[in-house]
Design a protein around this motif. Structure first.
Motif, PDB file in Angstrom:
ATOM      1  N   ARG A 250       0.869  -1.179   0.000  1.00 25.45           N
ATOM      2  CA  ARG A 250       0.000   0.000   0.000  1.00 25.45           C
ATOM      3  C   ARG A 250       0.901   1.221   0.000  1.00 25.45           C
ATOM      4  O   ARG A 250       1.616   1.470   0.967  1.00 25.45           O
ATOM      5  N   GLY A 251       0.884   1.950  -1.085  1.00 21.24           N
ATOM      6  CA  GLY A 251       1.797   3.079  -1.237  1.00 21.24           C
ATOM      7  C   GLY A 251       2.884   2.763  -2.238  1.00 21.24           C
ATOM      8  O   GLY A 251       2.672   2.017  -3.195  1.00 21.24           O
ATOM      9  N   ARG A 252       4.086   3.267  -1.980  1.00 19.51           N
ATOM     10  CA  ARG A 252       5.165   3.158  -2.963  1.00 19.51           C
ATOM     11  C   ARG A 252       6.406   2.459  -2.427  1.00 19.51           C
ATOM     12  O   ARG A 252       7.390   2.345  -3.149  1.00 19.51           O
ATOM     13  N   THR A 253       6.386   2.003  -1.170  1.00 21.90           N
ATOM     14  CA  THR A 253       7.601   1.461  -0.566  1.00 21.90           C
ATOM     15  C   THR A 253       7.370   0.047  -0.059  1.00 21.90           C
ATOM     16  O   THR A 253       6.352  -0.256   0.569  1.00 21.90           O
ATOM     17  N   ILE A 254       8.335  -0.822  -0.355  1.00 21.95           N
ATOM     18  CA  ILE A 254       8.330  -2.177   0.185  1.00 21.95           C
ATOM     19  C   ILE A 254       9.207  -2.195   1.427  1.00 21.95           C
ATOM     20  O   ILE A 254      10.371  -1.782   1.394  1.00 21.95           O
ATOM     21  N   HIS A 255       8.671  -2.678   2.525  1.00 27.36           N
ATOM     22  CA  HIS A 255       9.426  -2.843   3.765  1.00 27.36           C
ATOM     23  C   HIS A 255       9.598  -4.334   4.016  1.00 27.36           C
ATOM     24  O   HIS A 255       8.618  -5.068   4.090  1.00 27.36           O
ATOM     25  N   GLN A 256      10.843  -4.772   4.139  1.00 23.61           N
ATOM     26  CA  GLN A 256      11.106  -6.187   4.368  1.00 23.61           C
ATOM     27  C   GLN A 256      12.018  -6.339   5.571  1.00 23.61           C
ATOM     28  O   GLN A 256      13.114  -5.793   5.616  1.00 23.61           O
ATOM     29  N   ARG A 257      11.524  -7.090   6.549  1.00 25.98           N
ATOM     30  CA  ARG A 257      12.308  -7.312   7.749  1.00 25.98           C
ATOM     31  C   ARG A 257      13.427  -8.291   7.463  1.00 25.98           C
ATOM     32  O   ARG A 257      13.240  -9.308   6.786  1.00 25.98           O
TER      33      ARG A 257
END
Length: 530
Positions: free
Chosen positions: A457-464
């Protein structure tokens, strides 16, 4: 001398495509007919030749002479055309066409080609003549050369328009009589509606008219049967055996100009030539290099790719093949070979030309404080700018189902179905719903793809990030399955592994999309320890 060609579709294929002028192109080559083919809808009886003085045989009628022409007569030249059967598409191309539009009966292939089914049988490509009437046309026509056609009211079928219904009486209205000679007692009035100025042709291929003028710059040329032809620049392989002659009125071919020619007149594209032993004389390939615009090849073999992605892939592929913005002989040969490899399934000698995923640049990522989370900013979907991502048109059934579940497992199946339709072989998705990922290949090159999937959702991928592979949910064996793990382990060791990110992206200002981007392999740095 040339690679086996993929098909076309016929047009492919093809809309009423109103001709437009190419600024630096030569005058259009008109498709003409042999002299013994009568105009459609006219009497097929050949016109007898005038007899010479002294001949008295009734088989040789008197010569014709135009008399009593009114001063206000308007003369409109009419080009004789072949029967409608001359314009029928071959059956092998019909299966590629969509069904008729419910309102117009058009079978639209892209935005530039419209086909129609005729009431009497057969399917033809449509064009628009200078008087804005629909006519049948050939793919090689600059302007439509067939008979006028019209839709049959109340149906999805079309028919040849009767000549006596031409509005405005555009045919020439000439009074033509046979002049009576002293020994000829007959006089015949010829139907004015069949009288017109017509043109015919000897069937010569257009390229034979591409003779370079003496004033032409001293560019590289070859000579064929005493005629000098200009060549495209050969490119990065000056000793390549295939060269390409070009229309001397065409200056240079960038991607847009090449697409315009392929879309409006296939016969004006550069033609391949090669030396034939034992005399080593030059001979032109009888088959044009391309049967469709370059973007249509992408659409054919990657059918679910979005229009924006298709345009960018075709443009980038052209740049890679030619090592620059302008077409070269080597570049056109590379494109022909790539399209042939797609059709035949042969191994591609240049995988980056044959696979859009290998064309993607590696996007930069950044880490947060303490290195616990890595982020990747997705490029936008603007039609402008370079190729940085691929987007795919999803089917409503699959997409609607996924939106109701937002399940990682359903996301894997959604992406697997899309990849399968593009010609990739996907390892069966593992049942794990955490950290969804897939492994897949393509049979015409040796690279292996690993893609981690995300709901963005949005423009950024967050990956732990994890310090190691010990956490069960992070283990690749859990993510992709044992057989897929062995495949990527070997590919990683042999530097054949390509890492991707993909999934669904939801933005408030844009339609939802299914995307793929490329990243580096740092996330798989612990593969050797698994």
């Amino acid at each position: 001398m040339s690679p086996k060609r993929p098909i076309k579709p016929g047009a492919p294929t093809a809309t009423p495509d109103t001709p437009f002028a190419i600024p630096d192109a030569s005058p259009p080559f008109l498709h003409r007919l042999p002299l013994n083919i009568p105009p459609h809808g006219t009497d097929s009886t050949p016109i007898a030749q005038p007899r010479t003085p002294g001949q008295s045989s009734p088989d040789h009628p008197a010569p014709l002479e135009i008399i009593e022409l009114p001063a206000d007569t308007h003369i409109t030249p009419v080009i004789a055309h072949a029967p409608i059967e001359h314009f029928f598409l071959p059956p092998s191309q019909l299966s590629r066409l969509p069904p008729p539009d419910a309102l117009s009966g058009f079978r639209k292939l892209g935005t530039q080609r419209h086909f129609v089914d005729l009431q009497e049988g057969g399917t033809v490509l449509l064009g628009i003549d200078p008087e804005n009437h629909y006519r049948a046309k050939l793919h090689s026509d600059f302007r439509p050369s067939g008979p006028r056609v019209e839709r049959v009211e109340g149906t999805l079928f079309w028919r040849v328009k009767p000549t006596d219904e031409s509005p405005g009486g555009s045919d020439s209205r000439l009074t033509i009589k046979r002049v009576r000679e002293a020994h000829d007692d007959s006089a015949e009035v010829i139907d004015p509606k069949r009288t017109s100025t017509s043109t015919s042709s000897d069937g010569t291929d257009p390229w034979k008219q591409w003779q370079a003028s003496p004033q032409q710059p001293s560019l590289e040329t070859i000579e064929i049967d005493g005629t000098r032809f200009l060549l495209l620049p050969r490119g990065t392989e000056p000793d390549h055996p295939i060269v390409y002659i070009k229309n001397p009125e065409h200056r240079v071919y960038d991607f847009d100009y090449m697409e315009r020619i392929l879309d409006t007149d296939l016969m004006q594209q550069p033609r391949g030539a090669i030396r034939i032993p034992p005399a080593n004389q030059w001979e032109v390939d009888p088959n044009p290099p391309f049967q469709h615009p370059l973007k249509q090849y992408i659409t054919t073999y990657f059918p679910q790719m979005s229009k924006t992605s298709t345009n960018k892939v075709a443009r980038h592929q052209f740049f890679l093949a030619n090592d620059g913005e302008m077409a070269t002989g080597v570049g056109l040969t590379r494109l022909r070979q790539t399209f042939n490899d797609w059709k035949s399934g042969n191994s591609a000698p240049r995988p980056t030309l044959a696979d859009p995923l290998l064309m993607l640049p590696i996007l930069p990522t950044s880490s947060t404080i303490a290195g616990l989370v890595r982020t990747l900013d997705l490029p936008d979907t603007s039609p402008e700018g370079p190729l940085q991502r691929l987007d795919f048109d999803q089917t409503s059934r699959e997409w609607d189902y996924f939106k109701t579940t937002q399940s990682g497992f359903d996301l894997k199946w959604l992406m697997a179905e899309i990849l399968n339709r593009q010609g990739y072989d996907v390892f069966p998705p593992a049942p794990s719903t955490a950290f969804p990922a897939l492994v897949f290949r393509r049979k015409n090159h040796s690279f292996v793809f690993f893609i981690s999937l995300h709901r963005v959702r949005g423009r950024t991928i967050h990956q732990r990030l994890y310090s190691g592979p010990d956490a069960d949910d992070a283990r690749l064996n859990t993510q992709v399955g044992y057989s897929a793990l062995q495949e990527i382990l070997q590919a990683h060791a042999e530097k054949r592994l390509v890492c991707l990110k993909g999934g669904s992206q939801i933005l408030a200002s844009q339609p939802d999309s299914i995307f793929i981007v490329r990243e580096d392999e740092s996330q798989l740095g612990t593969l050797a320890s698994l």
